[in-house]
Design a protein around this motif. Sequence first.
Motif, PDB file in Angstrom:
ATOM      1  N   GLU A   1      27.591  24.717  51.024  1.00 49.72           N
ATOM      2  CA  GLU A   1      28.472  23.969  50.124  1.00 49.72           C
ATOM      3  C   GLU A   1      29.592  24.835  49.551  1.00 49.72           C
ATOM      4  O   GLU A   1      30.640  24.318  49.169  1.00 49.72           O
TER       5      GLU A   1
ATOM      6  N   GLY B   1      24.178  17.504  49.755  1.00 51.96           N
ATOM      7  CA  GLY B   1      25.219  18.460  50.139  1.00 51.96           C
ATOM      8  C   GLY B   1      26.160  18.698  48.978  1.00 51.96           C
ATOM      9  O   GLY B   1      27.363  18.812  49.143  1.00 51.96           O
TER      10      GLY B   1
ATOM     11  N   SER C   1      20.522  19.535  47.322  1.00 55.90           N
ATOM     12  CA  SER C   1      20.488  19.940  48.720  1.00 55.90           C
ATOM     13  C   SER C   1      20.696  18.761  49.665  1.00 55.90           C
ATOM     14  O   SER C   1      21.523  18.830  50.584  1.00 55.90           O
ATOM     15  N   ARG C   2      19.975  17.689  49.441  1.00 57.56           N
ATOM     16  CA  ARG C   2      20.066  16.533  50.348  1.00 57.56           C
ATOM     17  C   ARG C   2      21.424  15.842  50.271  1.00 57.56           C
ATOM     18  O   ARG C   2      21.892  15.288  51.260  1.00 57.56           O
TER      19      ARG C   2
ATOM     20  N   CYS D   1      25.612  26.737  44.007  1.00 50.64           N
ATOM     21  CA  CYS D   1      25.592  26.026  45.278  1.00 50.64           C
ATOM     22  C   CYS D   1      24.927  26.846  46.368  1.00 50.64           C
ATOM     23  O   CYS D   1      24.692  28.042  46.212  1.00 50.64           O
ATOM     24  N   SER D   2      24.687  26.194  47.490  1.00 51.91           N
ATOM     25  CA  SER D   2      24.177  26.879  48.674  1.00 51.91           C
ATOM     26  C   SER D   2      25.365  27.448  49.450  1.00 51.91           C
ATOM     27  O   SER D   2      26.520  27.107  49.190  1.00 51.91           O
TER      28      SER D   2
ATOM     29  N   ALA E   1      16.943  20.276  42.582  1.00 53.59           N
ATOM     30  CA  ALA E   1      17.379  21.103  43.716  1.00 53.59           C
ATOM     31  C   ALA E   1      17.295  20.322  45.028  1.00 53.59           C
ATOM     32  O   ALA E   1      18.187  20.416  45.875  1.00 53.59           O
ATOM     33  N   GLU E   2      16.236  19.542  45.188  1.00 52.50           N
ATOM     34  CA  GLU E   2      16.122  18.703  46.389  1.00 52.50           C
ATOM     35  C   GLU E   2      17.273  17.707  46.443  1.00 52.50           C
ATOM     36  O   GLU E   2      17.877  17.497  47.497  1.00 52.50           O
TER      37      GLU E   2
ATOM     38  N   GLU F   1      19.808  30.209  47.381  1.00 49.16           N
ATOM     39  CA  GLU F   1      18.960  29.342  48.188  1.00 49.16           C
ATOM     40  C   GLU F   1      18.581  28.207  47.238  1.00 49.16           C
ATOM     41  O   GLU F   1      18.104  28.465  46.128  1.00 49.16           O
ATOM     42  N   MET F   2      18.800  26.962  47.635  1.00 53.72           N
ATOM     43  CA  MET F   2      18.641  25.839  46.715  1.00 53.72           C
ATOM     44  C   MET F   2      17.166  25.460  46.561  1.00 53.72           C
ATOM     45  O   MET F   2      16.663  24.539  47.187  1.00 53.72           O
ATOM     46  N   THR F   3      16.493  26.194  45.687  1.00 51.47           N
ATOM     47  CA  THR F   3      15.121  25.870  45.298  1.00 51.47           C
ATOM     48  C   THR F   3      15.120  25.608  43.796  1.00 51.47           C
ATOM     49  O   THR F   3      16.043  26.018  43.089  1.00 51.47           O
TER      50      THR F   3
END
Length: 139
Positions: A107, A90, A87-88, A103-104, A83-84, A123-125
């Motif tokens: 995105e 994109g 997220s990082r 996706c978030s 997930a990190e 939520e990207m966790t």
Amino acid sequence: MGYSPSVHKFAEGADVPVPLDLELVRAVLEPHDVGDPRLCFDPDGDLQFWIRAGDGSEAEIFAGDTGILVERPHSGGVFGIVAELVSRLGAVAVDPSEGRIVCSTEEYAHLPVSMRKDAVVIEMTGERLEAALLGRRPA
């Protein structure tokens, strides 16, 4: 049979994934890599990692210019690392069994229109990514 989601990045609604920042991929994954560092690059120049989270969950990860394969991720903390990474970068995660995009909100706007109707926005966790990809409700 293994379960292997993939990660891709889209921009401005284009149908073709855009190149990934492989230096960022290395920066996120190297601290979790438990494999032989001499094997980080395969013969084609793509990156490969064997990552392990603090809870012992693992996954093999293969990263090329426009995609990342997360091979056989164990349930648990390894999804937090993925997930990190998503997220990082994109980027978005793709469920291989359903073809569903996870996706978030940010995105979602970059997805091709044809992919938006089946997209799951979260939520990207790690917990939420695992739940969305495996069809479970987060705790």
